[in-house]
Motif scaffolding. Structure first.
Motif, mmCIF file in Angstrom:
data_model
loop_
_atom_site.group_PDB
_atom_site.id
_atom_site.type_symbol
_atom_site.label_atom_id
_atom_site.label_comp_id
_atom_site.label_asym_id
_atom_site.label_seq_id
_atom_site.Cartn_x
_atom_site.Cartn_y
_atom_site.Cartn_z
ATOM 1 N N GLY A 1 4.790 23.281 81.059
ATOM 2 C CA GLY A 1 5.660 22.267 80.845
ATOM 3 C C GLY A 1 6.704 22.744 79.630
ATOM 4 N N MET A 2 6.303 23.103 78.433
ATOM 5 C CA MET A 2 7.048 23.324 77.374
ATOM 6 C C MET A 2 8.275 24.430 77.556
ATOM 7 S SD MET A 2 6.387 23.456 73.296
ATOM 8 C CE MET A 2 6.108 25.185 73.403
ATOM 9 N N PRO A 3 7.979 25.624 78.078
ATOM 10 C CA PRO A 3 8.877 26.651 78.335
ATOM 11 C C PRO A 3 9.964 26.182 79.327
ATOM 12 C CG PRO A 3 6.766 27.804 78.639
ATOM 13 C CD PRO A 3 6.622 25.910 78.315
ATOM 14 N N TYR A 4 9.430 25.380 80.245
ATOM 15 C CA TYR A 4 10.622 24.925 81.370
ATOM 16 C C TYR A 4 11.589 23.965 80.902
ATOM 17 C CZ TYR A 4 8.471 28.064 84.477
ATOM 18 O OH TYR A 4 7.911 29.473 85.311
ATOM 19 N N PHE A 5 10.714 22.854 79.807
ATOM 20 C CA PHE A 5 11.646 22.163 79.241
ATOM 21 C C PHE A 5 12.735 22.570 78.341
ATOM 22 C CE2 PHE A 5 12.453 19.284 75.749
ATOM 23 C CZ PHE A 5 12.415 17.909 76.293
ATOM 24 N N ILE A 6 12.433 23.777 77.616
ATOM 25 C CA ILE A 6 13.376 24.446 77.008
ATOM 26 C C ILE A 6 14.297 24.851 77.635
ATOM 27 C CG2 ILE A 6 13.800 26.177 75.350
ATOM 28 C CD1 ILE A 6 10.870 25.637 74.217
ATOM 29 N N ILE A 7 13.914 25.676 78.918
ATOM 30 C CA ILE A 7 14.974 26.292 79.633
ATOM 31 C C ILE A 7 15.962 25.251 80.176
ATOM 32 C CG2 ILE A 7 15.238 27.148 82.211
ATOM 33 C CD1 ILE A 7 12.664 28.778 81.585
ATOM 34 N N ASN A 8 15.119 23.976 80.533
ATOM 35 C CA ASN A 8 16.075 23.147 81.298
ATOM 36 C C ASN A 8 17.142 22.315 80.248
ATOM 37 O OD1 ASN A 8 15.328 22.760 84.077
ATOM 38 N ND2 ASN A 8 13.544 22.777 83.481
ATOM 39 N N ALA A 9 16.434 22.084 79.093
ATOM 40 C CA ALA A 9 17.274 21.465 77.760
ATOM 41 C C ALA A 9 18.488 22.493 77.295
ATOM 42 C CB ALA A 9 16.324 21.541 76.774
ATOM 43 N N ILE A 10 18.317 23.819 77.347
ATOM 44 C CA ILE A 10 19.348 24.832 77.042
ATOM 45 C C ILE A 10 20.616 24.697 78.558
ATOM 46 C CG2 ILE A 10 20.060 27.064 76.620
ATOM 47 C CD1 ILE A 10 17.459 27.386 75.377
ATOM 48 N N THR A 11 19.760 24.801 79.539
ATOM 49 C CA THR A 11 20.630 24.584 80.739
ATOM 50 C C THR A 11 21.548 23.357 80.752
ATOM 51 O OG1 THR A 11 18.770 25.931 81.859
ATOM 52 C CG2 THR A 11 20.698 24.690 83.255
ATOM 53 N N LEU A 12 20.980 22.253 80.385
ATOM 54 C CA LEU A 12 21.632 20.981 80.538
ATOM 55 C C LEU A 12 22.909 21.004 79.431
ATOM 56 C CD1 LEU A 12 21.323 18.114 82.104
ATOM 57 C CD2 LEU A 12 20.045 17.619 79.900
ATOM 58 N N ILE A 13 22.475 21.284 78.178
ATOM 59 C CA ILE A 13 23.756 21.819 77.325
ATOM 60 C C ILE A 13 24.847 22.534 77.619
ATOM 61 C CG2 ILE A 13 24.090 22.421 74.761
ATOM 62 C CD1 ILE A 13 21.340 21.580 74.165
ATOM 63 N N GLY A 14 24.420 23.586 78.274
ATOM 64 C CA GLY A 14 25.544 24.573 78.745
ATOM 65 C C GLY A 14 26.167 24.005 79.867
ATOM 66 N N ILE A 15 25.576 23.330 80.747
ATOM 67 C CA ILE A 15 26.395 22.763 81.948
ATOM 68 C C ILE A 15 27.321 21.716 81.419
ATOM 69 C CG2 ILE A 15 25.893 21.261 83.778
ATOM 70 C CD1 ILE A 15 23.735 22.803 84.526
ATOM 71 N N MET A 16 26.859 20.987 80.587
ATOM 72 C CA MET A 16 27.786 19.543 79.892
ATOM 73 C C MET A 16 28.946 20.280 79.204
ATOM 74 S SD MET A 16 24.667 17.112 78.419
ATOM 75 C CE MET A 16 25.985 16.217 77.659
ATOM 76 N N VAL A 17 28.695 21.194 78.459
ATOM 77 C CA VAL A 17 29.857 22.040 77.943
ATOM 78 C C VAL A 17 30.858 22.765 78.785
ATOM 79 C CG1 VAL A 17 30.575 24.025 76.330
ATOM 80 C CG2 VAL A 17 28.667 22.654 75.825
ATOM 81 N N ILE A 18 30.432 23.328 79.816
ATOM 82 C CA ILE A 18 31.061 23.938 80.913
ATOM 83 C C ILE A 18 31.981 22.779 81.542
ATOM 84 C CG2 ILE A 18 30.906 25.213 83.164
ATOM 85 C CD1 ILE A 18 28.868 26.722 81.993
ATOM 86 N N MET A 19 31.148 21.931 82.124
ATOM 87 C CA MET A 19 31.813 20.542 83.025
ATOM 88 C C MET A 19 33.155 19.754 82.151
ATOM 89 S SD MET A 19 28.402 19.148 84.909
ATOM 90 C CE MET A 19 29.340 17.834 85.791
ATOM 91 N N ILE A 20 32.473 19.774 80.977
ATOM 92 C CA ILE A 20 33.665 18.890 80.311
ATOM 93 C C ILE A 20 34.949 19.730 79.833
ATOM 94 C CG2 ILE A 20 34.107 18.234 77.755
ATOM 95 C CD1 ILE A 20 31.289 17.152 77.565
ATOM 96 N N LYS A 21 34.586 21.038 79.905
ATOM 97 C CA LYS A 21 35.796 21.953 79.608
ATOM 98 C C LYS A 21 36.753 22.147 81.083
ATOM 99 C CE LYS A 21 36.873 26.752 78.213
ATOM 100 N NZ LYS A 21 36.432 28.280 77.600
ATOM 101 N N GLN A 22 35.842 22.037 82.140
ATOM 102 C CA GLN A 22 36.800 22.120 83.308
ATOM 103 C C GLN A 22 37.532 20.858 83.620
ATOM 104 O OE1 GLN A 22 33.635 23.163 86.339
ATOM 105 N NE2 GLN A 22 34.049 25.406 86.256
ATOM 106 N N SER A 23 36.688 19.708 83.731
ATOM 107 C CA SER A 23 37.282 18.300 83.989
ATOM 108 C C SER A 23 36.422 17.393 83.318
ATOM 109 C CB SER A 23 37.259 17.995 85.417
ATOM 110 O OG SER A 23 37.773 16.898 85.684
#
Length: 743
Positions: free
Chosen positions: A293-315
């Motif tokens: 649970g916790m390792p994949y929660f961290i992976i997904n949390a970091i992934t989520l933050i990274g995606i949000m930054v990239i998406m906002i930068k794109q459009s």
């Protein structure tokens, strides 16, 4: 609760002043939650220098009893309520009612009142005992049982989670490596949509692109990224599995160790299935969360933050469209999670009950079959199983509705992006590769959100399990080691009981004001009817329980001050219901002294008259005993128990009906073994067969928790008292059966 006079509320003070009571003279006060008619009201029981007062402003009750006319004050516990009883001129009057929430309070109040009545000094210790109530100081509600000192209503889940994580620093290097690998996996996953989007459609497939036509090279890059990601995930999973298993091993050892230090009152209030659940199932639930649970929660949390930054930068516009359903998702999570918490908690309780039914039935299978109750046991199991099934169905139904709805809401954002993004491509504001990259990131953003939604359910299970585990770790034992224990490696065996009162349940004393002296090397017999309090006397001498009032001294030292190790290592017990552990006979005898040599074990077995039958067994001393010890008779098990006590060589020996359930021939062999065991040591023997106590130095007759008679066999026989009456009844019973009492 117990209060001083300064804690009386203003209304009570005014009411008492109107009746001529100076509240500053109040010695002690107990607050009841019921009125005289058992309606909810506030009633005070007050102890003044010369009288006892019952006062209730809400019901206009004011009763006053002077100590010179009071014969006795005591608290009586009923089914759901209790009463404070005052005895006047032989008549008993219930003067105050209360719920069981404050029953222990009124029990202590009655004891303090009687000390005042007898003219005894009321010390600060009386008030300290009173303050240690079975009440949660945060919410004011009672704990579920006396041994439990943690309130589930006031549990801080954040603190619980941090406490689970506190086991991790021991394995810091493994955890650092695991998180480094997590970051690497996350970085690769964030690059992948760009490669399969912009690079593929705009740079490789589009004419004029930087890498036009190099499709095989791009596929090779993607395959390489997948292989590296897979290798990192495998390594991270192996490290995570190792760390979580080690942490859970540590927790299990701590939980089991905590159980070992708890007093008997804790185990009296718990079912075996419940405790097994806490050591095994609850620990595994935490392991699953830490590992999966916790390792994949961290992976997904970091992934989520990274995606949000990239998406906002794109459009920014398309990013806002994607994030539009998130507030609704968060709202639904907040509504659903509490329901899941309740259902999971109920599921654990029902699972624990089912385990208890299984344990009871299988442990008592001989009784079940002897009474032909197999069908009823199946029905009992089916009832508990169906109860658990219904709860699981409710869990499933809630999840089956909630999670698909959440997934649908998340999917709406993707549909809107296709619409707005497609229009932007057609208008030339965005390349097709950029749109596909954005769509790729949308697929990635909803995946982590969906996972994290389910992780809340996982987290709830983990926290519920952690709560139950830490409850045991944090439970205070009723029998605690003194802060500065007195070391007594060589006990002589003088025992003195002074004004001892003891109760298993609040306000239901089993022993009343017991005083008894036993000299070192003496053998005393405890006799009396079942339930008189004989075994309870041995329980408090061995400090399996602590007395409520009075004190017990060994060699002049209060047993509460003696080191528990020194005390228990020098007291041996041979009980009627002998318990042998799974393992060899050698291991069972050596349980008292694990470092004993084989020769010492064999010598102890010979003294216990057990050596001959042991040597007739297929593997001798290495014979493995079955779980229920069906391969040995009762007398053989008893002699192994005696050998265990002989090997311990205790200074104080407790014999609790050691020959009660064996035949005459076996009893004779056991008696010979006991003669060896009781020589030159303080012995307390409980026996219903009075003939076995003829040679006791002193016989103590216990009746209704009090000492009725004390003397030798000859003295008590001539006295014509209770012992003589019991002896006469036994002789008559033996005569009818054709036995001679002198045998």
């Amino acid at each position: 609760m117990f209060f001083g006079f300064d804690m009386l509320d203003k209304r009570a003070i005014v009411f008492l002043h109107n009746h001529g009571i100076d509240t500053k003279s109040v010695i002690a006060a107990a607050k009841s939650d019921l009125g005289s008619g058992c309606e909810y009201a506030t009633t005070w029981a007050l102890l003044l220098p010369d009288k006892l007062v019952i006062a209730s402003e809400s019901t206009e009750v004011f009763l006053s009893y002077f100590f010179e006319e009071i014969e006795e004050v005591y608290a009586e516990t009923l089914l759901a309520t209790g009463q404070l009883i005052v005895k006047l001129k032989g008549a008993e009057y219930p003067v105050c009612s209360y719920t069981n929430t404050v029953s222990r309070t009124f029990g202590r109040f009655a004891n303090i009142a009687m000390k005042k009545k007898r003219g005894e000094e009321i010390t600060a210790q009386d008030f300290e005992k009173f303050e240690d109530e079975n009440i949660c100081p945060t919410c004011g509600k009672p704990y579920k049982d006396r041994a439990r000192k943690i309130c589930p209503r006031c549990m801080n889940r954040k603190a619980l989670f941090l406490r689970v994580l506190s086991y991790m620093p021991v394995y810091k290097w493994e955890i650092i490596a695991m998180f480094a690998l997590i970051l690497a996996v996350t970085g690769i996953s964030l690059v992948r949509p760009y490669v399969s989007g912009v690079s593929l459609y705009d740079d490789v497939l589009a004419e004029g692109g930087r890498y036009y036509g190099q499709i095989l090279a791009l596929v090779g890059v993607l395959v390489g990224m997948e292989v590296i990601s897979l290798a990192i995930r495998i390594l991270q999973g192996r490290i995570g599995a190792s760390v979580s298993a080690k942490i859970i091993c540590d927790i299990k050892v701590q939980v089991f160790g905590s159980m070992q230090r708890l007093s008997m009152s804790f185990f009296n209030s718990k079912r075996t299935g419940n405790l097994m659940n806490r050591v095994n199932s609850d620990a595994l639930e935490i392991q699953y969360f830490l590992n999966d649970g916790m390792p994949y929660f961290i992976i997904n949390a970091i992934t989520l933050i990274g995606i949000m930054v990239i998406m906002i930068k794109q459009s920014l516009l398309l990013a806002l469209i994607v994030f539009l359903p998130i507030p609704l998702i968060v709202y639904m999570i907040k509504r659903v999670v509490p329901k899941f918490h309740k259902l999971k908690w109920l599921g654990w309780i029902k699972s624990s009950r089912l385990n208890s039914v299984i344990n009871d039935s299988l442990s008592g299978i001989r009784v079940v079959k002897a009474f032909g109750r197999e069908k009823s046991e199946v029905e009992r199991f089916q009832e508990a199983s169906e109860d658990l099934y219904k709860n699981r169905v409710r869990e499933g139904y809630t999840g089956a509705v909630t999670f698909p709805v959440l997934s649908y809401i998340m999917g709406l954002g993707g549909l809107f992006v296709w619409g707005f993004g497609g229009a932007s491509v057609m208008q030339g504001d965005m390349t097709f590769g950029m749109l596909m990259t954005f769509i790729g990131y949308i697929g990635m953003i909803y995946g982590p959100i969906d996972f994290m939604i389910h992780t809340f359910d996982w987290w709830e299970n983990c926290m519920n399990s952690a709560q139950r585990i830490f409850e045991i770790m944090d439970t205070r034992s009723d029998v605690e080691q003194a802060r500065n224990p007195v070391a007594m490696p060589h006990i002589t065996g003088n025992i003195s009981m002074r004004n001892v009162t003891f109760e298993y349940e609040p306000n239901k004393p089993v022993l009343h004001n017991i005083s008894l002296d036993i000299k070192a090397g003496e053998m005393i017999g405890l006799v009396g009817h079942s339930g008189a309090g004989k075994s309870t006397i041995t329980n408090i001498i061995t400090r399996l329980y602590d007395v409520n009032e009075g004190a017990i001294y060994i060699d002049g030292v209060n047993i509460k001050d003696i080191s528990l190790h020194d005390l228990h290592s020098q007291i041996g017990m041979v009980l009627q219901d002998t318990f042998l552990f799974s393992g060899s006979i050698m291991e069972n005898i050596a349980y008292a002294r694990p470092n004993a040599t084989k020769e010492e074990v064999i010598d102890a077995a010979k003294k216990a008259n057990a050596h001959d039958f042991i040597m007739r067994l297929p593997d001798g001393y290495e014979t493995e005993l079955g779980r229920r010890k069906t391969n040995l008779s009762g007398g053989e098990r008893q002699r192994i128990s005696i050998a265990r006590a002989i090997l311990l060589d205790p200074r104080i020996l407790i014999l609790d009906e050691a020959t009660a359930s064996v035949d005459t021939e076996t009893e004779e062999q056991i008696q010979k073994a006991l003669e060896t065991l009781t020589s030159s040591r303080t012995t307390i023997a409980i026996a219903h067969r009075l003939s076995t106590l003829r040679n006791a130095d002193k016989i103590v007759v216990v009746e209704h928790g009090e000492i009725a008679e004390v003397g030798t066999h000859a003295e008590l026989e001539k006295s014509g008292g209770k012992y003589a009456a019991m002896l006469g009844m036994q002789r008559e019973a033996l005569r009818i059966r054709g036995f001679d009492d002198e045998e």
